[in-house]
Design an enzyme around this catalytic site. Structure first.
Site, mmCIF file in Angstrom:
data_model
loop_
_atom_site.group_PDB
_atom_site.id
_atom_site.type_symbol
_atom_site.label_atom_id
_atom_site.label_comp_id
_atom_site.label_asym_id
_atom_site.label_seq_id
_atom_site.Cartn_x
_atom_site.Cartn_y
_atom_site.Cartn_z
ATOM 1 N N GLN A 141 -3.094 -1.918 7.364
ATOM 2 C CA GLN A 141 -3.581 -3.430 7.422
ATOM 3 C C GLN A 141 -4.183 -4.067 5.961
ATOM 4 O O GLN A 141 -3.909 -3.309 5.183
ATOM 5 C CB GLN A 141 -4.355 -3.718 8.727
ATOM 6 C CG GLN A 141 -3.596 -3.600 10.143
ATOM 7 C CD GLN A 141 -3.597 -2.147 10.801
ATOM 8 O OE1 GLN A 141 -4.346 -1.476 10.475
ATOM 9 N NE2 GLN A 141 -2.505 -1.818 10.902
ATOM 10 N N LYS A 161 0.888 -1.151 0.064
ATOM 11 C CA LYS A 161 0.020 0.010 -0.232
ATOM 12 C C LYS A 161 0.895 1.206 0.091
ATOM 13 O O LYS A 161 0.493 2.329 -0.614
ATOM 14 C CB LYS A 161 -0.740 0.176 1.296
ATOM 15 C CG LYS A 161 -2.128 -1.319 1.281
ATOM 16 C CD LYS A 161 -2.717 -1.258 2.688
ATOM 17 C CE LYS A 161 -1.934 -1.517 3.751
ATOM 18 N NZ LYS A 161 -1.104 -2.866 4.087
#
Ligand code: GDP
Ligand code: IMO
Ligand code: MG
Length: 433
Positions: free
Chosen positions: A228, A15
């Site tokens: 996450q 990410k």
């Protein structure tokens, strides 16, 4: 355009890299959930940044960085991070904003996380010991919570800390054996730290919801950065082997006070395989030489804890679930380069669940008792040998790598528009559909 970037597996999908790339065209990057359990890596030239709380847009000097309400902020970690990147010439003055409503992770949260994990023995969750669960628990419990805005009223905070620490000391003494629990926590010591945090952080603390809504009105382009991954979501992941926040894209609106309708595109990030840190079922895990091959080539060791990541094949059942519940529009597929050199590559297309009904399913059972019984059913595809780390164009990828991507698109029902072929910004292929 406003984008939201979110992990579709068990975290560490890449990410940080995707956010850093998209931040080039963003005015604002927003972290909306989790805390310093996250470790987002951004590689710029020869410099590597391992970010835990700062949004990954931070290395772009014109981007405003916002930490919103549902992030749990460990002031010590954040200060360290700000000082570390200042040494690399990046300043945050006037462009970092922290929500007054974000909860603070304090020493007793980290202690509790560690004590609880130790006491669970082989049943431990495998947390990052960053105090995340205890801090979110205090937030939900309300009476023992400290928020960043509390740093504005130190006298009140001092009294609050006395009450909280008294309570924690009593509970820890009663619950945990003395050898693990040698020193009572000192409210005065924590207060002294908070006093120093107040000096440093007060200029950054604002009402971030107001800031974001004004920015939307002014037509600014906002990039929301998930932490996450969807399968670690407290309500929709593999409970109890999850984190303590809504880490899927569903947590974005509640996390920052901006409804999802303001997001033009949800980009789901996956690896070309699957990794997981910590305990919990993992149907496509390869606890063998394949897993080791991926771990070695992909440098699969935790950014936050350094733990070796568990590795396995791409799981289209899990990712399709994340795509559905997250209303994901496009996929960023990272680490395609890592799979090079394997004779064949596998994609899990469905689960056979060996229970009394002997089910076969393409719907991911987030219930872990069911998931633990799931046997992955695979489509096996031919691999590729070529080094693809310099490829810039989808058509130049080896045909078998292209086929692998087409399978992922077919199984998940959405397009793969960003492909990672290495950790650097330049090692990225963009596809327009
Ligand atoms: P995050 O938590 O989702 O931001 O991911 P992490 O930073 O924890 O882990 C991803 C790791 O993979 C980092 O070390 C990145 O530098 C690296 N990375 C990201 N994309 C790629 C890629 O396409 N190929 C390779 N080889 N490494 C990548
Ligand atoms: P990024 O943002 C991978 C995992 C932990 C553990 C579980 C609970 O870098 O993708 P916690 O400390 O949150 O109570 O731990 O969640 N976990 C992550 N795994 N990447 C992360 O973040 C993670 N954050 C938490 O390993 O299994
Ligand atoms: Mg990470």
């Amino acid at each position: 355009m406003n984008y939201c970037v979110v992990g579709l597996q068990w975290g560490d999908e890449g990410k940080g890299k995707v956010v850093d790339i998209l931040a080039e065209h963003s005015d604002i990057v927003v972290r909306y959930s989790g805390g310093s359990n996250a470790g987002h890596t951004v590689v710029v030239g020869d410099s590597k940044f391992a970010l835990h709380l700062l949004p990954s847009g931070v290395v772009r000097p014109n981007v405003n960085c916002i930490i919103t309400n549902a992030v749990v902020v460990d002031p010590e970690v954040l200060l360290n991070e700000i000082e570390t990147i200042a040494k690399k010439g990046i300043t945050l003055k006037g462009r970092l904003f922290i929500s007054e409503n974000a909860h603070a992770v304090l020493d007793y949260h980290k202690r509790e996380d560690q004590l609880r994990e130790e006491s669970l023995g082989k049943n431990k969750i495998g947390t990052t010991i960053r105090g995340i669960g205890p801090c979110y628990a205090d937030k939900a419990g309300r009476s023992h919570a400290v928020r960043m805005g509390d740093l504005r009223n130190l006298q009140q905070l001092k009294e609050k800390l006395q009450t909280i620490v008294n309570y924690k000391n009593k509970v820890f003494t009663a619950v945990y054996p003395a050898q693990r629990w040698a020193e009572p926590i000192s409210a005065d010591a924590i207060f002294e730290k908070c006093k120093s945090y107040a000096d440093k952080f007060l200029p950054f603390i604002i009402d971030t919801t107001e800031f974001l809504h004004n920015s939307i009105k002014d037509g600014k382009s906002i990039l929301f950065e998930g932490a996450q991954g969807t399968l670690l979501d407290l309500d929709h992941g593999t409970f109890p082997y999850v984190t303590s926040s809504n880490s899927s894209s569903l947590g974005m609106s509640a996390g920052c006070g901006v409804p999802a309708k303001y997001v033009d595109k949800f980009i789901g990030v996956v690896k070309a395989y699957t990794t997981r840190v910590g305990a919990g079922p993992f149907p496509t895990e390869q606890d063998n030489e394949i897993g080791q091959y991926i771990r070695d080539r992909g440098h699969e060791y935790g950014t936050t804890t350094g733990r070796p990541r568990r590795c396995g094949w791409f799981d289209a059942v899990a990712v399709s679930y994340s795509v559905r519940i997250g209303a994901i529009d496009e996929i960023a597929l990272m680490h395609l380069d890592t799979l090079a050199g394997l004779k064949e590559v596998k994609i899990c297309t469905q689960y056979a669940i060996r229970n009394t009904h002997n089910e076969v399913t393409t719907w991911f059972p987030a219930n872990i008792n069911k998931l633990a019984q799931a046997e992955a059913v695979y489509e096996t595809l031919p691999g590729w040998d070529e080094d693809i780390t310099d490829v810039k164009d989808f058509q130049k990828l080896p045909p078998n790598a292209q086929k692998f991507i087409s399978w992922i698109e077919k199984l998940t029902g959405i397009a793969v528009t960003i492909i990672g072929v290495g950790p650097k910004r330049s090692q990225t292929i963009f596809r327009i559909h």
